[in-house]
Enzyme design. Structure first.
Site, PDB file in Angstrom:
ATOM      1  N   ASP A  88      52.186 -29.812 -46.301  1.00 56.87           N
ATOM      2  CA  ASP A  88      51.317 -28.774 -46.867  1.00 56.87           C
ATOM      3  C   ASP A  88      51.958 -27.986 -48.018  1.00 56.87           C
ATOM      4  OD1 ASP A  88      49.904 -25.928 -46.813  1.00 56.87           O
ATOM      5  OD2 ASP A  88      48.548 -27.338 -45.822  1.00 56.87           O
ATOM      6  N   ALA A 145      41.121 -31.750 -43.812  1.00 51.34           N
ATOM      7  CA  ALA A 145      40.459 -32.177 -42.579  1.00 51.34           C
ATOM      8  C   ALA A 145      38.953 -31.937 -42.648  1.00 51.34           C
ATOM      9  CB  ALA A 145      41.056 -31.434 -41.385  1.00 51.34           C
ATOM     10  N   CYS A 174      46.158 -26.518 -46.873  1.00 52.78           N
ATOM     11  CA  CYS A 174      45.864 -27.815 -47.500  1.00 52.78           C
ATOM     12  C   CYS A 174      45.538 -28.866 -46.443  1.00 52.78           C
ATOM     13  CB  CYS A 174      47.034 -28.270 -48.365  1.00 52.78           C
ATOM     14  SG  CYS A 174      47.517 -27.074 -49.627  1.00 52.78           S
ATOM     15  N   ASP A 175      46.317 -28.894 -45.378  1.00 52.59           N
ATOM     16  CA  ASP A 175      46.033 -29.809 -44.271  1.00 52.59           C
ATOM     17  C   ASP A 175      44.639 -29.568 -43.712  1.00 52.59           C
ATOM     18  OD1 ASP A 175      48.215 -31.655 -43.370  1.00 52.59           O
ATOM     19  OD2 ASP A 175      49.398 -29.841 -43.491  1.00 52.59           O
ATOM     20  N   LYS A 176      44.328 -28.319 -43.452  1.00 51.09           N
ATOM     21  CA  LYS A 176      43.070 -28.003 -42.755  1.00 51.09           C
ATOM     22  C   LYS A 176      41.855 -28.166 -43.666  1.00 51.09           C
ATOM     23  CE  LYS A 176      44.783 -24.102 -41.155  1.00 51.09           C
ATOM     24  NZ  LYS A 176      44.908 -22.834 -40.408  1.00 51.09           N
TER      25      LYS A 176
END
Length: 399
Positions: free
Chosen positions: A141, A175, A170-172
């Site tokens: 991230d 997703a 950024c990850d979420k």
């Protein structure tokens, strides 16, 4: 009523957060998500402090993997590859976020699988995509926060030192983008009969996410030098006499409402702030002036005054206050569920609410290999074959 994705089979070969969080949304909406994890378990089971005696669960893992079934298997073993081939043949969706080339080495490359299974929706999540000089980088991230401009947007106002936002945004966000793309591909398949190959890169996602307002000075080609930086102003965190709040004064009516709430008739006469354009050009002066007034009263007093004047406002809650907030309670946003080996845990309910096809928390996060035997039996393996795989350490059953 069952969730909108009931009957959809998802094969989840992802780890860390971007992939597991995406497939968790699909599980919330009724999909049967089979989580393929190594014999030792997903790395996020151990990447934060364990919250159970067996060391199988972290809070991060629970909140990214609830409602799934776990098959713990050595995907590099012959029997592991055989099992995966059978699972792929039954799956509607396959999601993976291995580094480039890994799936091909496992015999699960997109071209081969989609040739065999044309209805399969194959999803690859990556850090920076599959082309360009950064392709072989190991990406997490903070790397994407740095590359996308996110850290620059958070720069300290005096030193201009970039700062990371303190969540894996950024990850979420990737997703959420992935889950939406899967839903779109499933809809398209209903019309055409064909699956698709979806590539979602974290860098692509975050540049798209940030563009509307954070890159507005770079929107018109040739006008970059003449455009003011929309982030070159204080943020909208105002300190009251006993806490913090936020409020906005974009429209004329909202500004007049704020002026009314201050009780100072002179503020409304300030020509610098008389129009939306003036309030934007003089944003720093306006926000600093607002702070002068807001610091003189309590949070509760200001919220009452601003609400009465129809000015957008809210208290800035500490994390410990969120679960007790009256709006959160009224909406019933937080559920409590039983998590085996851990106890009762809190989870946010699915944000998208369906009137007819209800989405809901499908269940707790699985233990390592909790459903290995169940899934293998569904694939046609008998007890002897399963026992042999366990002895050969190709499969792990929950202890």
């Amino acid at each position: 009523m069952p969730g909108p994705l009931k009957g959809v089979s998802v094969l989840d070969l992802t780890g860390v957060v971007s992939g597991p969080f995406a497939t968790m949304f699909l599980a919330d909406q009724g999909a049967d998500v089979i989580k393929i994890e190594p014999i030792s378990g997903d790395i996020t089971r151990r990447s934060r402090a364990a919250i159970d005696k067996k060391g199988e669960f972290s809070a991060l893992f629970i909140s990214s993997n609830r409602g799934k079934r776990s098959l713990a298997i050595d995907v590099k073993s012959d029997s592991g590859r055989e099992v995966l081939a059978k699972l792929v043949a039954k799956a509607d969706v396959l999601v993976q976020n291995f580094r480039p080339g890994t799936m091909e080495r496992l015999g699960l490359g997109v071209e081969e699988l989609r040739r065999r299974h044309p209805r399969l929706i194959y999803v690859s999540i990556s850090g920076v995509g599959d082309t360009g000089p950064y392709v072989k980088k190991r990406v997490y991230d903070p790397i994407i926060q740095g590359l996308s401009g996110f850290a620059d947007i958070q720069s300290q106002p005096v030193t201009n030192r970039p700062q990371m936002i303190r969540t894996i945004v950024c990850d979420k966000t990737t997703a959420v983008m992935t889950a939406q793309a899967v839903a779109a591909a499933l809809y398209a398949r209903e019309k055409t009969g064909n699956g698709d190959y979806i590539q979602v890169a974290m860098l692509d996602t975050m540049i798209s996410y940030l563009w509307p307002e954070s890159m507005s000075q770079y929107t018109v080609v040739g006008s970059e030098a003449n455009s003011s930086d929309p982030n070159d102003r204080p943020d909208l965190v105002f300190k009251t006499s006993d806490g913090y709040l936020t409020c906005g004064t974009i429209s004329d009516s909202e500004w007049q409402g704020f002026c009314q709430a201050t009780g100072d008739p002179e503020l409304a006469k300030d020509e610098r702030f008389a129009s939306p354009a003036g309030r934007s050009v003089n944003a720093t002066a306006r926000i600093n002036r607002m702070q002068e007034y807001i610091s003189q009263r309590t949070t509760a007093d200001w919220l009452e005054r601003l609400d009465a004047a129809d000015v957008p406002c809210a208290p800035i809650l500490r994390r410990s206050e969120i679960i007790h907030n009256e709006q959160v309670i009224a909406r019933g946003l937080i559920a409590e569920i039983d998590q085996p080996t851990v106890g009762k845990v809190r989870q946010p309910k699915p944000a998208a609410r369906f009137e007819l096809n209800e989405s809901k928390i499908a269940g707790p996060a699985p233990r390592i290999g909790e459903h290995s035997q169940e899934v293998l039996i569904e694939l046609g393996y008998d007890e002897a074959a399963i026992k042999k795989m366990v002895v050969n350490k190709a499969v792990r059953l929950a202890s």
